[in-house]
Design a protein around this motif. Structure first.
Motif, short mmCIF file in Angstrom:
data_model
loop_
_atom_site.label_atom_id
_atom_site.label_comp_id
_atom_site.label_asym_id
_atom_site.label_seq_id
_atom_site.Cartn_x
_atom_site.Cartn_y
_atom_site.Cartn_z
N GLY A 81 -89.27 -10.14 -81.62
CA GLY A 81 -89.39 -9.33 -82.82
C GLY A 81 -90.54 -9.79 -83.70
O GLY A 81 -91.17 -10.82 -83.46
N GLY A 82 -90.83 -9.01 -84.72
CA GLY A 82 -91.89 -9.37 -85.64
C GLY A 82 -92.28 -8.21 -86.53
O GLY A 82 -91.58 -7.20 -86.61
N LEU A 83 -93.42 -8.38 -87.19
CA LEU A 83 -93.96 -7.37 -88.08
C LEU A 83 -95.12 -6.68 -87.39
O LEU A 83 -96.03 -7.35 -86.87
CB LEU A 83 -94.43 -8.03 -89.38
CG LEU A 83 -95.17 -7.14 -90.37
CD1 LEU A 83 -94.26 -6.03 -90.89
CD2 LEU A 83 -95.72 -7.98 -91.52
N TYR A 120 -82.55 -5.90 -83.84
CA TYR A 120 -82.27 -5.43 -82.49
C TYR A 120 -81.42 -6.46 -81.75
O TYR A 120 -81.72 -7.66 -81.77
CB TYR A 120 -83.57 -5.18 -81.73
CG TYR A 120 -84.26 -3.92 -82.17
CD1 TYR A 120 -84.87 -3.83 -83.41
CD2 TYR A 120 -84.29 -2.79 -81.34
CE1 TYR A 120 -85.48 -2.65 -83.82
CE2 TYR A 120 -84.90 -1.62 -81.73
CZ TYR A 120 -85.50 -1.56 -82.98
OH TYR A 120 -86.11 -0.39 -83.39
N TYR A 121 -80.36 -5.96 -81.11
CA TYR A 121 -79.41 -6.80 -80.40
C TYR A 121 -79.30 -6.36 -78.95
O TYR A 121 -79.35 -5.17 -78.66
CB TYR A 121 -78.02 -6.68 -81.02
CG TYR A 121 -77.91 -7.05 -82.47
CD1 TYR A 121 -78.10 -6.08 -83.46
CD2 TYR A 121 -77.58 -8.34 -82.86
CE1 TYR A 121 -77.98 -6.41 -84.80
CE2 TYR A 121 -77.46 -8.68 -84.20
CZ TYR A 121 -77.66 -7.70 -85.17
OH TYR A 121 -77.53 -8.03 -86.50
N TRP A 181 -72.73 -10.60 -77.49
CA TRP A 181 -73.88 -10.07 -78.23
C TRP A 181 -74.83 -11.23 -78.53
O TRP A 181 -74.40 -12.36 -78.76
CB TRP A 181 -73.44 -9.46 -79.56
CG TRP A 181 -72.66 -8.20 -79.42
CD1 TRP A 181 -71.33 -8.08 -79.12
CD2 TRP A 181 -73.15 -6.87 -79.60
NE1 TRP A 181 -70.98 -6.76 -79.09
CE2 TRP A 181 -72.07 -6.00 -79.39
CE3 TRP A 181 -74.39 -6.33 -79.94
CZ2 TRP A 181 -72.20 -4.60 -79.49
CZ3 TRP A 181 -74.52 -4.95 -80.04
CH2 TRP A 181 -73.43 -4.11 -79.81
N GLY A 182 -76.11 -10.92 -78.58
CA GLY A 182 -77.07 -11.91 -79.03
C GLY A 182 -77.05 -11.99 -80.55
O GLY A 182 -76.34 -11.26 -81.24
N GLN A 183 -77.89 -12.88 -81.07
CA GLN A 183 -77.95 -13.08 -82.52
C GLN A 183 -78.85 -12.07 -83.19
O GLN A 183 -78.83 -11.93 -84.41
CB GLN A 183 -78.45 -14.51 -82.83
CG GLN A 183 -79.96 -14.69 -82.81
CD GLN A 183 -80.57 -14.61 -81.41
OE1 GLN A 183 -79.86 -14.62 -80.41
NE2 GLN A 183 -81.89 -14.54 -81.34
N GLY A 184 -79.64 -11.36 -82.41
CA GLY A 184 -80.51 -10.33 -82.95
C GLY A 184 -81.91 -10.85 -83.22
O GLY A 184 -82.13 -12.05 -83.43
#
Length: 114
Positions: free
Chosen positions: A9-11, A94-95, A104-107
């Motif tokens: 993830g990111g910007l 997002y998971y 589930w993951g931590q996201g």
């Protein structure tokens, strides 16, 4: 103990791309489908995409169809979500998960600026 770990993830600016990864402990992905969900601030968690255990069948939410692609590596240890043409409304955590399980993951946070 099954562990799912998301990353990537990111910007990013609108129109840009990101690739998320979901890594699993062991080779659990060999036996189960994997799904991606997302949760935007103030909204409920929603389905994004899923891939079957063989990797030959995928399904997408209408909102991401044609822009996102879910895939899995040949070793069945990682599932990817390639996200193209990102829009501000894609901003969310997002998971990844194994559907129907409590795993589930931590996201991972995805932020799309306009």
């Amino acid at each position: 103990q099954v562990q799912l770990v998301e990353s990537g993830g990111g910007l990013v600016q609108a129109g840009g791309s990101l690739r998320l990864s979901c890594a699993a402990s062991g080779r659990i992905f060999t036996y189960y489908p994997v799904a991606w969900f997302r949760q935007a601030p103030g909204k409920e968690r929603e389905f994004v995409a899923t891939i079957n255990r063989n990797g030959d069948s995928t399904n997408y939410a209408d909102s991401v169809k044609g822009r996102f692609t879910v895939s899995r590596d040949s070793g069945n240890t990682t599932v990817y979500l390639q996200m193209n043409s990102l829009q501000p409304e894609d901003t969310a955590i997002y998971y990844c998960t194994i559907p129907g399980s409590s795993y589930w993951g931590q996201g991972t946070q995805v932020t799309v600026s306009s």
